[in-house]
Design a protein around this motif. Structure first.
Motif, mmCIF file in Angstrom:
data_model
loop_
_atom_site.group_PDB
_atom_site.id
_atom_site.type_symbol
_atom_site.label_atom_id
_atom_site.label_comp_id
_atom_site.label_asym_id
_atom_site.label_seq_id
_atom_site.Cartn_x
_atom_site.Cartn_y
_atom_site.Cartn_z
ATOM 1 N N THR A 286 -26.301 -19.705 11.128
ATOM 2 C CA THR A 286 -25.343 -20.721 10.689
ATOM 3 C C THR A 286 -25.404 -21.916 11.633
ATOM 4 O OG1 THR A 286 -23.391 -20.227 12.014
ATOM 5 C CG2 THR A 286 -23.782 -18.776 10.137
ATOM 6 N N LYS A 303 -13.893 -16.696 3.692
ATOM 7 C CA LYS A 303 -14.681 -17.926 3.865
ATOM 8 C C LYS A 303 -16.152 -17.634 3.522
ATOM 9 C CE LYS A 303 -13.491 -18.903 8.235
ATOM 10 N NZ LYS A 303 -12.429 -17.967 8.564
ATOM 11 N N PRO A 304 -16.927 -18.680 3.157
ATOM 12 C CA PRO A 304 -18.371 -18.450 2.976
ATOM 13 C C PRO A 304 -19.034 -18.199 4.331
ATOM 14 C CG PRO A 304 -17.852 -20.780 2.792
ATOM 15 C CD PRO A 304 -16.543 -20.073 2.943
ATOM 16 N N ASP A 306 -21.170 -19.966 5.912
ATOM 17 C CA ASP A 306 -21.105 -21.219 6.668
ATOM 18 C C ASP A 306 -20.487 -22.274 5.755
ATOM 19 O OD1 ASP A 306 -21.575 -23.641 7.969
ATOM 20 O OD2 ASP A 306 -23.511 -22.976 8.774
ATOM 21 N N GLU A 307 -19.330 -22.784 6.139
ATOM 22 C CA GLU A 307 -18.625 -23.740 5.274
ATOM 23 C C GLU A 307 -19.409 -25.033 5.054
ATOM 24 O OE1 GLU A 307 -13.948 -22.974 5.642
ATOM 25 O OE2 GLU A 307 -15.011 -23.002 7.553
ATOM 26 N N THR A 310 -24.638 -25.414 1.617
ATOM 27 C CA THR A 310 -24.498 -25.597 0.163
ATOM 28 C C THR A 310 -25.445 -24.678 -0.611
ATOM 29 O OG1 THR A 310 -26.006 -27.463 0.331
ATOM 30 C CG2 THR A 310 -23.659 -27.989 0.282
ATOM 31 N N CYS A 314 -23.385 -19.349 -0.330
ATOM 32 C CA CYS A 314 -22.180 -19.942 0.271
ATOM 33 C C CYS A 314 -21.294 -20.625 -0.762
ATOM 34 C CB CYS A 314 -22.568 -20.910 1.387
ATOM 35 S SG CYS A 314 -23.225 -20.054 2.827
ATOM 36 N N LYS A 315 -21.902 -21.108 -1.859
ATOM 37 C CA LYS A 315 -21.099 -21.766 -2.890
ATOM 38 C C LYS A 315 -20.305 -20.748 -3.719
ATOM 39 C CE LYS A 315 -24.261 -24.559 -4.700
ATOM 40 N NZ LYS A 315 -24.923 -25.573 -5.508
ATOM 41 N N SER A 318 -17.982 -14.761 -0.636
ATOM 42 C CA SER A 318 -17.293 -14.742 0.662
ATOM 43 C C SER A 318 -17.971 -13.768 1.631
ATOM 44 C CB SER A 318 -15.840 -14.306 0.463
ATOM 45 O OG SER A 318 -15.807 -12.944 0.050
ATOM 46 N N ARG A 319 -17.646 -13.939 2.894
ATOM 47 C CA ARG A 319 -18.117 -13.001 3.933
ATOM 48 C C ARG A 319 -17.642 -11.594 3.605
ATOM 49 N NH1 ARG A 319 -16.313 -16.647 9.226
ATOM 50 N NH2 ARG A 319 -17.871 -18.285 8.945
#
Ligand SMILES: [Zn+2]
Length: 376
Positions: A286, A303-304, A306-307, A310, A314-315, A318-319
């Motif tokens: 990340t 959260k994804p 890595d926010e 893209t 990640c879109k 979630s983790r």
């Protein structure tokens, strides 16, 4: 602005901009363009495990590395009989670099017998005996129709005595001549500099390879267990001696910190199994360093990965869900995490290219070193 343009067979290599030793370039191959510095995703058997060619394109991968040894038995024959290339067979229309199989001399060394003529492998899977010579490796790579072929070489173990490395380097030079002599297509052929951790041997290897006039030059025999400091010394001293007008490829490297170090020393191309192998095992790269999805702290983390990323994973995921999939041994976990890592590496290379263009590579290197020293 293009400052240098070299035409090598059907391959063109434009160096668009230099920042100190680092080079921003464009490699034009029969199956498309590759922006350099470039990271080649490794699809040893003709596929990047769990990922479709569409996934790879969506990750912005511009070139794939496949391995002649693993493809030698069947696929090269199918390609030849059906008059298709490996690109057609695996539904990947972008460039392919094939490795010669020489690395398997190293990685399967308990199962090999090396002679001047070539290498006899005993398959660790079924015990079948296979023979690979420089001429045969080139023939297989030509049957596969890759855009870039590698010469057949020996990648010695680390550590070894200077005498043993010199003997190995001389054998690789002899094989380089045989590889060059067997080359009969318009596919590009790269030479591989060997010589272990001995700079004088590396320089001898390089000067002899230059006489054979290859289309590009690789540094082989690194990332074989040597300390990082020794690897960096070799990369630093030999990179600048590689021909300026040809692509320079550091084989089997590596982590983001290793890549940016080598780019700063003038390397243009990389490959490594790290993004996919680590991705399948839950280790993710990340913009804040590495993270292991198996850590219990991600259980309720929506959260994804890595926010700032893209990628498809990640879109959409979630983790917490990725951790759940991984725990259930669902193959979707490995696929989604590989997608993220492959995308991350391509994005990382894009940022490196921007930093060369902007003249901010050293600042980026400092930041990357700090992030990854804190996360490991
Ligand atoms: Zn992502």
């Amino acid at each position: 602005m293009v400052i240098v343009c070299f035409s090598i067979g059907i391959m063109k290599f434009n160096i668009k901009k230099k920042y100190k030793k680092a080079r921003l370039g464009l490699l034009t191959l029969d199956h498309g363009e590759v922006n350099t510095p470039a990271f080649m995703t490794v699809g040893t058997y003709g596929s990047v495990r769990g990922l479709s060619e569409n996934d790879l394109e969506n990750c912005n991968a511009e070139i794939m590395l496949c391995n002649a040894y693993h493809l030698m038995s069947k696929i090269s024959e199918i390609c030849s009989i059906k008059s298709i290339t490996l690109h057609d067979y695996i539904a990947w229309n972008r460039p392919i670099l094939t490795d010669s199989g020489g690395y398997q001399v190293f990685s399967l060394s308990e199962h090999t017998e090396v002679s001047r003529k070539g290498v006899t492998f005993k398959s660790p899977l079924n015990g079948d005996t296979l023979f690979l010579s420089p001429e045969k490796s080139i023939k297989i790579q030509e049957m596969l129709g890759s855009d870039i072929m590698m010469i057949f070489d020996e990648c010695p173990k680390y550590p070894l005595s200077k005498e043993a490395i010199e003997k190995s380097m001389e054998l690789s030079l002899y094989w380089a001549e045989l590889s060059k002599g067997a080359h009969s297509s318009n596919q590009s052929l790269f030479g591989i500099v060997q010589g272990g951790m001995y700079e004088d041997l590396r320089e001898t290897s390089l000067s002899e390879l230059i006489k054979l006039d290859f289309d590009g030059y690789a540094l082989g025999g690194l990332s074989v267990g040597e300390p990082k400091m020794i690897r960096e010394r070799i990369v630093s001293n030999i990179s600048s001696k590689l021909p300026d007008d040809k692509p320079r490829y550091l084989m089997g490297v590596g982590k983001p910190t290793d890549i940016i170090y080598a780019v700063n020393e003038g390397i243009d191309m990389f490959d490594c199994v790290i993004p996919t192998r680590n991705g399948r095992n839950g280790q993710l790269f990340t913009n804040h360093g590495t993270m292991n999805i198996r850590n219990s702290k991600y259980e309720n983390d929506l959260k994804p990965i890595d926010e700032a990323c893209t990628c498809y994973t990640c879109k959409n995921y979630s983790r917490s869900f990725l951790k759940h999939l991984d725990k259930c041994n669902d193959s979707l976990a490995g696929r989604l995490m590989s997608i993220h890592n492959v995308y991350f590496y391509q994005d990382f290379m894009k940022k490196i290219r921007t930093a060369i263009y902007d003249g901010t590579l050293e600042q980026m290197m400092e930041k990357v070193n700090l992030i990854y020293s804190n996360s490991q």
